[in-house]
Each structure stands twice: as C-alpha cells, then as structure tokens.
Design a protein around this motif. Structure first.
Motif, short mmCIF file in Angstrom:
data_model
loop_
_atom_site.label_atom_id
_atom_site.label_comp_id
_atom_site.label_asym_id
_atom_site.label_seq_id
_atom_site.Cartn_x
_atom_site.Cartn_y
_atom_site.Cartn_z
N ARG A 135 0.82 -1.21 0.00
CA ARG A 135 0.00 0.00 0.00
C ARG A 135 0.86 1.26 0.00
N ILE A 136 2.02 1.18 0.64
CA ILE A 136 2.89 2.35 0.77
C ILE A 136 3.47 2.76 -0.58
N VAL A 137 4.01 1.81 -1.34
CA VAL A 137 4.66 2.17 -2.60
C VAL A 137 3.69 2.87 -3.55
N PRO A 138 2.51 2.32 -3.83
CA PRO A 138 1.59 3.04 -4.72
C PRO A 138 1.17 4.41 -4.14
N ALA A 139 1.00 4.48 -2.82
CA ALA A 139 0.59 5.76 -2.21
C ALA A 139 1.65 6.84 -2.39
N THR A 140 2.93 6.45 -2.34
CA THR A 140 3.98 7.46 -2.55
C THR A 140 4.09 7.84 -4.02
N MET A 141 3.68 6.95 -4.92
CA MET A 141 3.75 7.24 -6.35
C MET A 141 2.60 8.11 -6.85
N ARG A 142 1.43 8.00 -6.23
CA ARG A 142 0.24 8.68 -6.76
C ARG A 142 0.33 10.21 -6.87
N PRO A 143 1.05 10.91 -5.99
CA PRO A 143 1.14 12.35 -6.19
C PRO A 143 1.91 12.76 -7.45
N ILE A 144 2.73 11.86 -8.00
CA ILE A 144 3.52 12.23 -9.17
C ILE A 144 3.24 11.35 -10.39
N CYS A 145 2.32 10.40 -10.25
CA CYS A 145 1.99 9.46 -11.33
C CYS A 145 0.48 9.28 -11.45
N VAL A 146 0.09 8.84 -12.62
CA VAL A 146 -1.29 8.37 -12.82
C VAL A 146 -1.21 6.90 -13.22
N ASN A 147 -2.31 6.21 -13.04
CA ASN A 147 -2.42 4.80 -13.42
C ASN A 147 -1.36 3.92 -12.76
N VAL A 148 -1.18 4.07 -11.46
CA VAL A 148 -0.21 3.26 -10.73
C VAL A 148 -0.76 1.84 -10.58
N MET A 149 0.06 0.88 -11.00
CA MET A 149 -0.36 -0.52 -10.98
C MET A 149 0.80 -1.41 -10.55
N PRO A 150 0.50 -2.54 -9.88
CA PRO A 150 1.56 -3.52 -9.63
C PRO A 150 1.91 -4.21 -10.94
N VAL A 151 3.19 -4.47 -11.15
CA VAL A 151 3.65 -5.13 -12.37
C VAL A 151 4.24 -6.50 -12.04
N ILE A 152 4.99 -6.58 -10.94
CA ILE A 152 5.57 -7.85 -10.51
C ILE A 152 5.27 -8.02 -9.03
N ARG A 153 4.78 -9.20 -8.67
CA ARG A 153 4.47 -9.50 -7.27
C ARG A 153 5.74 -9.86 -6.52
N GLU A 154 5.61 -9.92 -5.19
CA GLU A 154 6.77 -10.24 -4.37
C GLU A 154 7.33 -11.64 -4.61
N ASP A 155 6.54 -12.51 -5.22
CA ASP A 155 7.08 -13.83 -5.55
C ASP A 155 7.81 -13.80 -6.89
N GLY A 156 7.92 -12.61 -7.48
CA GLY A 156 8.66 -12.45 -8.73
C GLY A 156 7.85 -12.75 -9.97
N LYS A 157 6.59 -13.16 -9.82
CA LYS A 157 5.75 -13.48 -10.97
C LYS A 157 5.06 -12.22 -11.48
N PRO A 158 4.91 -12.11 -12.80
CA PRO A 158 4.23 -10.93 -13.35
C PRO A 158 2.76 -10.92 -12.98
N THR A 159 2.22 -9.71 -12.84
CA THR A 159 0.78 -9.56 -12.70
C THR A 159 0.18 -9.58 -14.11
N ARG A 160 -1.10 -9.43 -14.21
CA ARG A 160 -1.74 -9.46 -15.52
C ARG A 160 -1.22 -8.37 -16.45
N ARG A 161 -0.79 -7.22 -15.89
CA ARG A 161 -0.37 -6.08 -16.71
C ARG A 161 1.03 -6.25 -17.27
N ALA A 162 1.85 -7.11 -16.70
CA ALA A 162 3.26 -7.22 -17.10
C ALA A 162 3.41 -7.67 -18.54
#
Length: 162
Positions: A135-162
């Motif tokens: 939750r922290i990483v996207p929250a810090t990105m939102r003031p300077i980015c739009v469309n913030v999305m996870p790309v790779i999960r902590e297990d190293g596997k891509p999300t659907r967007r990757a």
C-alpha cells in the motif's frame, strides 16, 4: 528487470509498481526524492512506529529527511534514468530501484523493491511489513503518477499487466 543480480545479488523477494509520470522533466534522483521525502502522514506515522519497534531489536532505522539520500535511504547509485537506494542490515539487504522509462509521448516510472533475506528475522520482518509495503509504494507514487499498478508481485511473478 534483467539486472537484478547486479543490483542485489541473491535477491529472493521483489515487487514492482509502474505508473505514468506527471512531471515531464525530473530525473530519477529528483523523482526518488519526491517519492520519499514527503510521504503521506499515515506513512510517516507507520515509519515512526516501525523505527521504534526495530530499534528494540537493534536494527537500522530510517528517517524521512532530505540530504545525500532520498527520504533517509542512502543513494547507492544514480543516473538520470535510474537511482538505486538502500542498505544492508544483518536481517536483510534491500534496494529500491527508481527507473524512468521514455515512451513515445509519455514518461513512465517503475519502482522496484529487491530484498535478500539473511535470516529468520529478515523473513519474519518481511512477512510483517509486506501488507503495508503493497500500500505504501503506490501511495507514494500517486502524487507524481497516474495509473499506478503492480507489475511484478513479491514472488517475482508478473501480474496481468506485465
């Protein structure tokens, strides 16, 4: 990210979030500072609590301050396109990698977190902070980015967007 091994050898945990940068002219170090030096209040409160708890265990604390770092995280290396932050501790080593990618008419920001857990305490620590991290990483990105999305999960596997 193909160069994980050169950034943090034997990293065993990683995730990446991506968004479209609003600012057209900031380099990766400036973006790192924007991300980390003025976090939302709830993140500052969580980091303060984290620092009090980990100090009891003798682990390193992090202060959100400006200077030769970005938000208290030491700069390991920096180019206009990539800044690597982080440090090594006895329980885990981590890096925050801030990459700026150029598109045809847009700029994109990728924030990758790499961790090498050194012992059981590192594994337990990451288990405890993982839900907050997501939750922290996207929250810090939102003031300077739009469309913030996870790309790779902590297990190293891509999300659907990757």
């Amino acid at each position: 990210m193909r160069d994980v091994e050169t950034i943090l050898a034997k990293a065993d945990w990683l995730d990446r979030f991506s968004g479209e940068l609003i600012s057209a002219d900031a380099d990766s170090l400036q973006v790192s500072q924007m991300l980390l030096e003025h976090p939302p209040r709830w993140i500052s409160a969580l980091m303060s609590l984290r620092n009090r708890i980990v100090a009891i265990a003798g682990l390193k604390t992090v202060a959100f301050v400006a200077g030769a770092s970005a938000g208290g995280f030491p700069v390991v290396s920096s180019t206009p396109q990539r800044t690597v932050l982080g440090f090594d501790d006895r329980h885990l080593n981590f890096r925050i990698v801030v990459d700026i990618r150029e598109g045809a008419d847009r700029r994109y920001l990728d924030v990758t977190t790499l961790v090498r857990r050194n012992n059981l305490l590192g594994r337990l620590y990451l288990l405890a902070v993982g839900p907050f991290h997501r939750r922290i990483v996207p929250a810090t990105m939102r003031p300077i980015c739009v469309n913030v999305m996870p790309v790779i999960r902590e297990d190293g596997k891509p999300t659907r967007r990757a």
